[in-house]
Design an enzyme around this catalytic site. Structure first.
Site, mmCIF file in Angstrom:
data_model
loop_
_atom_site.group_PDB
_atom_site.id
_atom_site.type_symbol
_atom_site.label_atom_id
_atom_site.label_comp_id
_atom_site.label_asym_id
_atom_site.label_seq_id
_atom_site.Cartn_x
_atom_site.Cartn_y
_atom_site.Cartn_z
ATOM 1 N N LYS A 123 -0.644 -0.559 -4.245
ATOM 2 C CA LYS A 123 -2.044 -0.133 -4.223
ATOM 3 C C LYS A 123 -2.095 1.327 -3.826
ATOM 4 O O LYS A 123 -1.287 1.773 -2.995
ATOM 5 C CB LYS A 123 -2.854 -0.971 -3.227
ATOM 6 C CG LYS A 123 -4.309 -0.523 -3.112
ATOM 7 C CD LYS A 123 -5.153 -1.488 -2.290
ATOM 8 C CE LYS A 123 -5.104 -1.257 -0.803
ATOM 9 N NZ LYS A 123 -5.525 0.089 -0.360
ATOM 10 N N GLU B 284 -14.362 -0.884 -1.106
ATOM 11 C CA GLU B 284 -14.498 -0.926 0.362
ATOM 12 C C GLU B 284 -15.771 -0.223 0.820
ATOM 13 O O GLU B 284 -16.029 0.937 0.442
ATOM 14 C CB GLU B 284 -13.274 -0.276 1.036
ATOM 15 C CG GLU B 284 -13.396 -0.287 2.566
ATOM 16 C CD GLU B 284 -12.100 -0.046 3.316
ATOM 17 O OE1 GLU B 284 -11.040 0.071 2.687
ATOM 18 O OE2 GLU B 284 -12.171 0.024 4.567
ATOM 19 N N ASP C 60 0.848 -1.200 0.000
ATOM 20 C CA ASP C 60 0.000 0.000 0.000
ATOM 21 C C ASP C 60 0.881 1.246 0.000
ATOM 22 O O ASP C 60 1.831 1.330 0.789
ATOM 23 C CB ASP C 60 -0.818 -0.010 1.305
ATOM 24 C CG ASP C 60 -2.276 0.260 1.086
ATOM 25 O OD1 ASP C 60 -2.678 0.552 -0.053
ATOM 26 O OD2 ASP C 60 -3.029 0.160 2.084
#
Ligand code: KIV
Length: 300
Positions: free
Chosen positions: A133, A203, A103
């Site tokens: 990401k 999400e 991330d």
């Protein structure tokens, strides 16, 4: 004394199924084509990586959720790139087959495409990540994603609730609960796909919205709190194993209560030490009677 007898000389070997192929981007695309569910989990260190490897998961994310799960912050924004590099390198050492995604933490890619490429290169070169990401699907994150892909590094996008910008989103809550907001999420997902992302995270999006958006996307979508229609699911390691206080978000399914077990284990140890039950004879080293006698003589 030169060594520390209380530490293991080498890390425990990772259980590894020799028949399992390492996950690649073509294999991931094939899983989507075959409607074979993709399993993703976060990891932040060598033991959590070993658990992911042993379970045969497909994708491992060194999430910036490390800020809250292992570093004790109350949000994801304080975690720094240098922290993420240390954690991701430890995860790399514990993995053989899953694709490792790092991330990009808050502040490490927002300023410019050049900053984003530099950060992504460090995640690959210094920590051994296979991909990175980043959060958000507005013009700036889409530009960053396109730039990183252009530099040859695979990018996973992330839309819906994006914790790094949760303050701007009005708090830590589900997204896309109006038609207009759901359309915006769909447009962001398509823009990230067009930018070359190999996959997306959805999400905290209503399941019905996910169902509407899924047929419009060609790349794999991994959901967290986005219902069952996605190509796969991701959960935070510490949430699913109960290494935390409280239950966590409503989408978390808990598979163990390790925080309780850890607390009980450390409490039992503390009680043993206080009651002089530990260490026992089986935990101590011996010396021959002759050497002991010589020692006593030398000490006077
Ligand atoms: O940081 C993280 O753990 C994540 C997952 C929730 C997808 O971004």
């Amino acid at each position: 004394m030169s060594s520390h007898p209380h530490t293991s000389p080498s890390p425990v070997q990772v259980p590894h199924d020799p028949g399992r192929l390492p996950m690649t981007l073509p294999l991931l695309a094939e899983k989507k084509r075959l409607a074979d569910p993709v399993v993703m989990v976060t990891a932040y260190d060598y033991p959590s990586a070993r658990a992911a490897e042993a379970a045969g998961v497909d994708l491992v994310l060194v999430g910036d959720s490390a800020a809250t799960t292992v570093l004790g912050y109350s949000a994801t924004t304080p975690v720094r790139l240098d922290d993420m590099l240390v954690l991701a390198a430890a995860v790399r050492r514990g993995l053989k087959t899953p694709l490792l995604i790092g991330d990009l933490p808050f502040g490490s890619y927002e300023i410019s495409d050049e900053q984003a490429i530099t950060t992504a290169l460090r995640m690959v070169q210094e920590a051994g990540c296979d991909a990175v990401k980043l959060e958000g699907g507005g013009p700036a994150p889409v530009s960053r994603a396109r730039a990183i892909v252009g530099a040859g590094i695979p990018v996973m996008g992330h839309v819906g609730l994006t914790p790094q910008t949760s303050t701007a989103l009005g708090g830590w809550k589900a997204q896309g609960r109006t038609a207009a907001a759901a359309v915006r999420i769909g447009a962001e997902a398509l823009a990230l796909q067009d930018a070359g992302c190999f996959a997306l995270v959805f999400e905290a999006i209503p399941a019905a919205v996910t169902e509407e958006l899924m047929p419009r996307l060609e790349i794999p979508v991994i959901g967290i709190g986005a219902g069952p229609a996605t190509d796969g699911q991701v959960l935070v390691f510490h949430d699913l194993l109960g290494i935390r206080d409280g239950l966590g978000p409503r989408f978390v399914k808990r598979y163990a209560n390790l925080q309780e077990e850890m607390n009980a284990g450390v409490s039992a140890y503390a009680e043993d030490v206080r009651a002089r039950r530990y260490p026992g004879p089986e935990h101590t080293y011996s010396i021959s009677p002759e050497e002991l006698a010589a020692l006593r003589e030398q000490l006077g």
